[in-house]
Enzyme design. Structure first.
Site, PDB file in Angstrom:
ATOM      1  CG  ASP B  87     -41.309 -17.801 -27.320  1.00 14.43           C
ATOM      2  OD1 ASP B  87     -40.327 -18.086 -26.619  1.00 14.43           O
ATOM      3  OD2 ASP B  87     -42.262 -18.577 -27.510  1.00 14.43           O
ATOM      4  CG  HIS B  94     -38.985 -27.147 -29.181  1.00 18.50           C
ATOM      5  ND1 HIS B  94     -40.104 -27.813 -28.722  1.00 18.50           N
ATOM      6  CD2 HIS B  94     -39.448 -25.969 -29.679  1.00 18.50           C
ATOM      7  CE1 HIS B  94     -41.185 -27.070 -28.921  1.00 18.50           C
ATOM      8  NE2 HIS B  94     -40.810 -25.953 -29.507  1.00 18.50           N
ATOM      9  CD  GLU B 160     -43.862 -24.016 -26.558  1.00 23.37           C
ATOM     10  OE1 GLU B 160     -43.355 -22.878 -26.578  1.00 23.37           O
ATOM     11  OE2 GLU B 160     -44.155 -24.639 -27.598  1.00 23.37           O
ATOM     12  CD  GLU B 162     -40.292 -20.666 -24.414  1.00 23.18           C
ATOM     13  OE1 GLU B 162     -39.776 -19.548 -24.549  1.00 23.18           O
ATOM     14  OE2 GLU B 162     -41.183 -21.106 -25.173  1.00 23.18           O
ATOM     15  CG  ASP B 194     -44.720 -19.571 -24.974  1.00 24.47           C
ATOM     16  OD1 ASP B 194     -45.501 -18.628 -24.803  1.00 24.47           O
ATOM     17  OD2 ASP B 194     -44.423 -20.015 -26.097  1.00 24.47           O
ATOM     18  NE  ARG B 198     -47.956 -27.438 -27.904  1.00 21.78           N
ATOM     19  CZ  ARG B 198     -46.840 -26.715 -27.935  1.00 21.78           C
ATOM     20  NH1 ARG B 198     -46.647 -25.813 -28.896  1.00 21.78           N
ATOM     21  NH2 ARG B 198     -45.926 -26.862 -26.994  1.00 21.78           N
ATOM     22  CD  GLN B 201     -48.343 -23.532 -31.738  1.00 20.69           C
ATOM     23  OE1 GLN B 201     -48.609 -24.101 -30.676  1.00 20.69           O
ATOM     24  NE2 GLN B 201     -47.100 -23.371 -32.164  1.00 20.69           N
ATOM     25  CE  LYS B 214     -46.494 -21.046 -29.050  1.00 19.77           C
ATOM     26  NZ  LYS B 214     -45.569 -21.900 -28.297  1.00 19.77           N
ATOM     27  CB  THR B 218     -46.321 -15.834 -21.331  1.00 18.33           C
ATOM     28  OG1 THR B 218     -46.849 -15.890 -22.664  1.00 18.33           O
ATOM     29  CG2 THR B 218     -44.894 -16.358 -21.316  1.00 18.33           C
ATOM     30  CD  GLU B 317     -40.570 -30.934 -27.883  1.00 15.23           C
ATOM     31  OE1 GLU B 317     -39.427 -31.129 -28.318  1.00 15.23           O
ATOM     32  OE2 GLU B 317     -40.844 -29.988 -27.105  1.00 15.23           O
TER      33      GLU B 317
END
Lengths: 361, 361
Positions: B87, B94, B160, B162, B194, B198, B201, B214, B218, B317
């Site tokens: 990844d 970002h 996420e 991606e 992904d 949070r 993490q 994570k 996925t 975000e």
């Protein structure tokens, strides 16, 4: 000690007995395994069968007294196909030593270290068997004072002495594996050299962790040793006490003497008993979020370092990041590895993992 | 748009043509591939054949006019067996947004970010196909003010957005792949979610990077789209200029419109053109130390965020780490994902990846 491997020009599973090996493909018909289990170039199909089949096979092999071939002269291959490779960081002494070197302005032990077995995923595709030559990697290097990075061969090539655990039976996605169930999933242990380029690592590893500083190669021993062949001892006291999901009924560690040789000269002696987190806790943590285990997963302990300067598991610790060169009996000295150097890690009862450094291509 | 997948009760490779699909096993005898290529439950054998075989197969399929089955009602599976999953972190917006949230006391962009495409290895074994339910993960949580961590279901579950690249042909261990050779190795693109916890993490990720925050899941789209089906545009100016091994003859990016929907309501629109590093540079960097590529490697871009608040690729975000709840058209609001929520990512010309959150077990 019995151990499993893969040997021969037409690679096939084998079992080691003393100095010899038994071709498991040749005797498959007499073993309690499904047809075809040994007709592939890795141990994975056998590993997936589970503990009962492993024990029954071992028992039957003792009865059979099959033909034993000398190991010498036989090519040995990567014994299993690696699924996911996770590298933990489970030696407190190593974590403290690295903290002092990489982050001199903060507490040596990260705040989370005593609460969970820190780990990260490594590159499965570059796990190689003992004896594979290691090409000095190139990468981006930038010392703190350099104005900009350059792309050049690493100047700080290092080894890391680790014990690895090989997953046999898978677990279900979404269902954590408890500490008491963890060992049922483990097929055996290997010795691991997690080669590291310290300058590449230092520049790249914030904020997402080690990547190219490690991913060029990880060497493992050619033999996988069943866990019941290994001796145990008391584990280190864990304080603060771990959260419930990390508690183990008995706090134990493996008691395996380890030795590091550089160009056939001993430079460190240590023992797996110095590991703070054990494999039951590593597996419970790895699956605590529901992540599944797969046949072939490799879980490495992280560098094993003892409390004294002659019992650490890497050159960066032995030489204090190159500040105190290591004097060798043959009169040479080293800060980090030079081209042509041969590193041999040996674990009593497990075997050895060796590799020689080739110059950057 | 043509794309490849794996479908059916007896999973087998297929190609998508419009709203239908062609069973590649049924027509294998008429295609320029070795016998057995499509007699496995993944695309890997086909992917390993290389660009000439991929083109020749596509050409032959156009001539054949084979039977097309409606896709609706067909189970779709993970299209390929994932080897290593990397990844990256290739959107500057970002990276800056995350820096501000996770490390408020330092410069938002890490010092290495403009010099190399930062990346790390994720867990291959928990990559799942679009539609797979996502069980809310548990893990260690500790807010800065908490005296000690607890083990509990994540309270900050996020997605996420991606783009992922799928490696077809392997490269040789020890031999870097140049930017100009990189695309020869890429079979196609998928869309990637992904999933990220949070709070897990934040507590775990220093110093070795994201792990359990994570690794629970996925999601990828069920279809792999060949790169020549995708539109390109100019890439972002790169300043400072990258080192030679990261230089590309033309600085380009993919021009793919992206949309994020939460419970069928659009919450973000963005585009892959916002990525700073492109896939040629990611591959050149990944192999710069000699690491090999394998068939089935998955390289994800990292979260794709544009410069405006309505073009970012994650909830952390969109809600500024939960400080500004997102108001949805149906009158509900969200800081992070709730049980029962469905997230759908869509990429024009690539497809979609969807998943619904189940409560922690």
């Amino acid at each position: 000690v019995t151990a499993y491997g893969v040997f021969g020009d037409d690679p096939r599973p084998c079992v080691r007995i003393g100095d010899g090996l038994v071709d498991l493909r040749a005797v498959e018909g007499e073993l309690p395994v499904p047809p075809g289990t040994f007709f592939q170039p890795s141990l994975n199909a056998f590993m997936a069968l589970g503990r009962e089949a492993w024990s029954a096979t071992q028992g039957r092999l003792l009865e059979l007294q099959p033909e034993v071939v000398p190991i010498e002269g036989q090519p040995l291959h990567l014994p299993f196909e690696v699924a996911d490779y996770v590298d933990f960081y489970s030696s407190r002494e190593h974590a403290e030593n690295m903290g002092r070197l990489f982050r001199p302005d903060t507490e040596p032990l990260p705040p989370n270290w005593l609460h969970l077995p820190i780990g990260y995923h490594g590159r499965s595709g570059t796990v190689v068997v003992s004896g594979t030559p290691i090409v000095r990697p190139k990468g981006q290097l930038k010392a703190p004072d350099d104005p900009a990075p350059t792309y050049a061969p690493t100047r700080r090539l290092d080894f890391e002495l680790e014990l690895g655990f090989v997953v046999g039976t898978a677990s279900r996605l979404g269902v954590p594996v408890s500490t008491s169930e963890a060992l049922d999933h483990v097929f055996g242990a290997v010795l691991v050299n997690d080669w590291s380029a310290r300058d590449i690592q230092a520049w790249e590893y914030q904020p997402l962790g080690p990547f190219l500083g490690k991913s060029f190669a990880t060497s493992i021993s050619a033999w996988v040793v069943p866990l019941d062949e290994l001796t145990r001892c008391d584990g280190q006291p864990q304080n603060p006490p771990p959260l419930d999901y990390l508690r183990v009924p008995e706090n134990w560690a493996f008691d395996i003497d380890l030795e590091v040789r550089l160009n056939h000269q001993t430079i460190s002696r240590t023992n797996t008993r110095h590991l703070y987190w054990n494999v039951e806790q590593q597996i419970a943590h790895l699956t605590a979020n529901g992540a599944g285990l797969r046949t072939g997963d490799l879980l490495a302990s992280g560098t094993i370092s003892g409390p004294t300067q002659d019992s650490v598991g890497s050159l960066i610790e032995l030489t204090r990041n190159g500040a105190e060169p290591l004097e060798l009996p043959d009169g040479s000295s080293r800060t980090f590895l030079e081209d042509g150097d041969e590193v041999t890690l040996e674990a009593a009862g497990v075997g050895e993992v060796a590799g020689r450094i080739l110059s950057a291509s």
